[in-house]
Design an enzyme around this catalytic site. Structure first.
Site, mmCIF file in Angstrom:
data_model
loop_
_atom_site.group_PDB
_atom_site.id
_atom_site.type_symbol
_atom_site.label_atom_id
_atom_site.label_comp_id
_atom_site.label_asym_id
_atom_site.label_seq_id
_atom_site.Cartn_x
_atom_site.Cartn_y
_atom_site.Cartn_z
ATOM 1 N N GLU A 404 0.846 -1.187 0.000
ATOM 2 C CA GLU A 404 0.000 0.000 0.000
ATOM 3 C C GLU A 404 0.884 1.240 0.000
ATOM 4 O O GLU A 404 1.837 1.334 0.772
ATOM 5 C CB GLU A 404 -0.874 0.042 1.251
ATOM 6 C CG GLU A 404 -1.768 -1.133 1.463
ATOM 7 C CD GLU A 404 -2.450 -1.067 2.827
ATOM 8 O OE1 GLU A 404 -2.351 -0.007 3.488
ATOM 9 O OE2 GLU A 404 -3.056 -2.066 3.232
ATOM 10 N N HIS A 490 -3.285 -6.646 10.402
ATOM 11 C CA HIS A 490 -4.105 -7.688 9.783
ATOM 12 C C HIS A 490 -3.934 -9.028 10.488
ATOM 13 O O HIS A 490 -3.435 -9.992 9.903
ATOM 14 C CB HIS A 490 -3.726 -7.857 8.305
ATOM 15 C CG HIS A 490 -3.838 -6.637 7.478
ATOM 16 N ND1 HIS A 490 -3.124 -6.445 6.315
ATOM 17 C CD2 HIS A 490 -4.592 -5.522 7.638
ATOM 18 C CE1 HIS A 490 -3.422 -5.267 5.796
ATOM 19 N NE2 HIS A 490 -4.311 -4.690 6.592
ATOM 20 N N ASN A 528 -5.247 -6.617 1.989
ATOM 21 C CA ASN A 528 -6.071 -6.241 3.142
ATOM 22 C C ASN A 528 -7.207 -7.257 3.245
ATOM 23 O O ASN A 528 -7.912 -7.496 2.278
ATOM 24 C CB ASN A 528 -6.630 -4.841 2.951
ATOM 25 C CG ASN A 528 -5.550 -3.844 2.599
ATOM 26 O OD1 ASN A 528 -4.944 -3.950 1.544
ATOM 27 N ND2 ASN A 528 -5.301 -2.898 3.462
#
Length: 553
Positions: A404, A490, A528
């Site tokens: 990201e 996560h 994600n």
């Protein structure tokens, strides 16, 4: 049966749910329901009264929990959701529900005396974190010996505090991670269903190229391109049309006011505005906030008894309750669901739980890093807090990485390019019960993150070499450190699908006991994870309602 939640007109069900959420906030209630209080003859609206029995209990209000509650409510099953955090939709004295990242207060953190942001310093100066009063804030950083985990606290769970990046994993990797799941069904049916219900949308590419708010992402894209790396736009649950209004001055600012890790006051379609609102609108679902489940046991008739502590927002326990149910869904997240089952097994409360409970945990290969740009290549003083672009090198045969391109919305020029790398780390941790503390503790070492660090280093070394740039060593605390490998966003695993459970989340050894969250995914999904968690929950609850719930009614 399933509503088209992409319709711009809110469904009647969601309107009812949103009204219930608003009414509870205005009245300061911890009980949220769109139905009148149940009478002895009408058990449609369950409550968390001590000694009460309800057909179904869902622990948590995150992604898997919200899916389960909505579909149970649609099936006509009275369902009670127990959430340890509070409802976040009542403005405080400053007129905002959530505090900002640059000026955090007690709303930011879950019973901490000081904030614990992922960036610990800037130029080695302790200018990011603040002293605060302990309170039931929205973001928690749960510490273990060599890893800490960020989790959301409140109605909506992690959806309140994440960056909203709604990414579907590469199909080949999904098939590798969850080979027992029919990938064709997931990609043709359940992923689209999840994206529609979550209200996933895409940034306008033309606006992205023109706006000052994504200069930081365009700079990183150019630098990745010089290293031969490609980037991809990433869909989001943040309303990009609202963001365009923020930039134009026609909508209140949130993403463009640096809000994200402590909640977004505007623009974000968190679960309380989508799945949970629709669940409440069925009239069959009640949410009880500030209710923490501490233990589970089975009764002789196969029903479950939950020990529950009700607290106030300052942390004072005001009631101890016992609530029983026929169907129990664990949606407290990888940490919460796993801890409840590990404790139940090792204290003898649920002795038939197998040895796989607690196994298969991983941080989704999360590694954070920052790069220093040349002074002639600024990233912009104005940065949207919502990521919209990622570097996709997942097909790299030796070091797969999806990175990201993260913002650093400091309100001034920093010349920093920031990234959250998701890597393919095969290492797994496990949770074990510590009798002395009555907690499940994570067995995970920093050494287990070495493959993830090496993969991230391989990618960012190439970018640095191609652009004659270097890493920033000042962002992750007072020590010299260019990779943050001691925290994750996560958490996955702990009750892995097909091992601790059957192929649909039914917990092995017990009837009517289910895991419905990220604990089912064995440590990694490559992107994600919340869309995958949502879609997997949609798949599982469809089967469970058809075969377990309706068959028993």
């Amino acid at each position: 049966m399933f509503e088209n939640q992409q319709n711009p007109q809110l469904s009647r069900r969601r309107l009812l749910g949103l009204a219930a959420l608003s009414g509870a906030a205005v009245a300061g209630l911890t009980t949220i329901s769109a139905a009148p209080r149940a009478t002895a003859a009408d058990k449609a609206s369950p409550r968390a009264d001590s000694g009460s029995f309800v057909p179904a209990v869902v622990i948590g209000t995150g992604y898997g929990a919200a899916v389960s509650a909505l579909r149970l409510g649609e099936a006509g099953v009275p369902t009670l959701m127990l959430e340890m955090g509070q409802l976040w939709n009542k403005p405080a004295e400053d007129g905002n529900v959530f505090c900002g990242m640059l000026t955090p207060d007690r709303r930011s953190s879950w019973f901490k005396s000081r904030t614990e942001a992922p960036l610990g310093s800037f130029l080695w100066l302790d200018v990011i974190n603040r002293n605060i009063d302990p309170y039931a804030g929205v973001l928690d950083r749960v510490h273990f010996d060599e890893m800490s985990v960020y989790v959301g606290r409140g109605v909506g769970g992690g959806s309140l505090v994440n960056g909203g990046m709604a990414v579907v994993p590469k199909r080949t990797y999904f098939e590798e991670v969850l080979p027992q799941v029919d990938a064709a069904q997931m990609y043709e049916r359940y992923f689209p269903r999840a994206n529609a219900a979550l209200k996933v949308n895409h940034i306008d590419p033309a606006w992205f190229e023109d706006t000052e708010w994504y200069k930081f992402a365009r700079v990183s894209r150019e630098q990745a391109g010089k290293a031969g790396l490609s980037t991809t736009f990433v869909p989001n649950v943040y309303d990009f049309d609202h963001m365009k209004g923020e930039a134009a001055g026609t909508a209140p600012k949130s993403a463009l006011a640096g809000e994200v890790i402590y909640g977004n006051n505007h623009g974000k379609q968190s679960l309380d505005k989508t799945y949970l609102a629709a669940a409440l609108g069925t009239g069959k679902v009640t949410i009880e906030t500030l209710h923490r489940v501490t233990a589970i046991r089975e009764q002789a008739d196969g029903s479950y008894v939950l020990s529950v502590d009700q607290s106030d927002a300052d942390g004072t326990v005001i009631a101890h309750k016992e609530i029983s149910c026929r169907h129990l869904f664990l949606g407290a997240g990888s940490l919460g669901s796993t801890e409840l089952l590990v404790r139940a097994r090792d204290t003898g409360a649920l002795p038939r739980l197998n040895s796989e409970v607690g196994e298969g945990w991983g941080p989704n290969g999360n590694i954070m890093t920052g790069r220093a740009n040349h002074v002639w290549n600024p990233t912009g003083a104005h940065q949207s807090s919502i990521p919209a672009l990622g570097i996709d090198d997942w097909d790299n045969p030796t070091a797969p990485v999806f990175a990201e391109i993260a913002p650093m919305p400091a309100g001034l020029e920093t010349w920093v390019s920031l990234y959250l790398a998701i890597t393919k780390n095969p290492e797994r941790g496990k949770f074990v019960y510590d009798k002395a503390t009555d907690r499940a503790v994570l067995r995970w070492t920093r050494a287990q993150n070495a493959p993830a660090v090496e993969a991230a280093k391989s990618l960012f070394d190439r970018i640095n070499k191609a652009n004659t740039t270097m890493y920033r060593y000042d962002l992750f605390g007072p020590q010299l450190k260019n990779f943050a490998d001691d925290f994750c966003y996560h958490p996955l695993g702990g009750c892995v699908l097909g091992k601790a459970t059957d192929g649909y989340g039914r917990v092995a050894g017990y009837h009517n006991l289910y895991v419905t969250d990220g604990a089912l995914i064995p440590g990694s999904i490559g992107v994600n994870p919340f869309v995958t968690i949502t879609a997997l929950a949609e798949r599982n609850i469809e089967r469970i309602i058809a075969e377990d719930v309706k068959a028993a009614s």
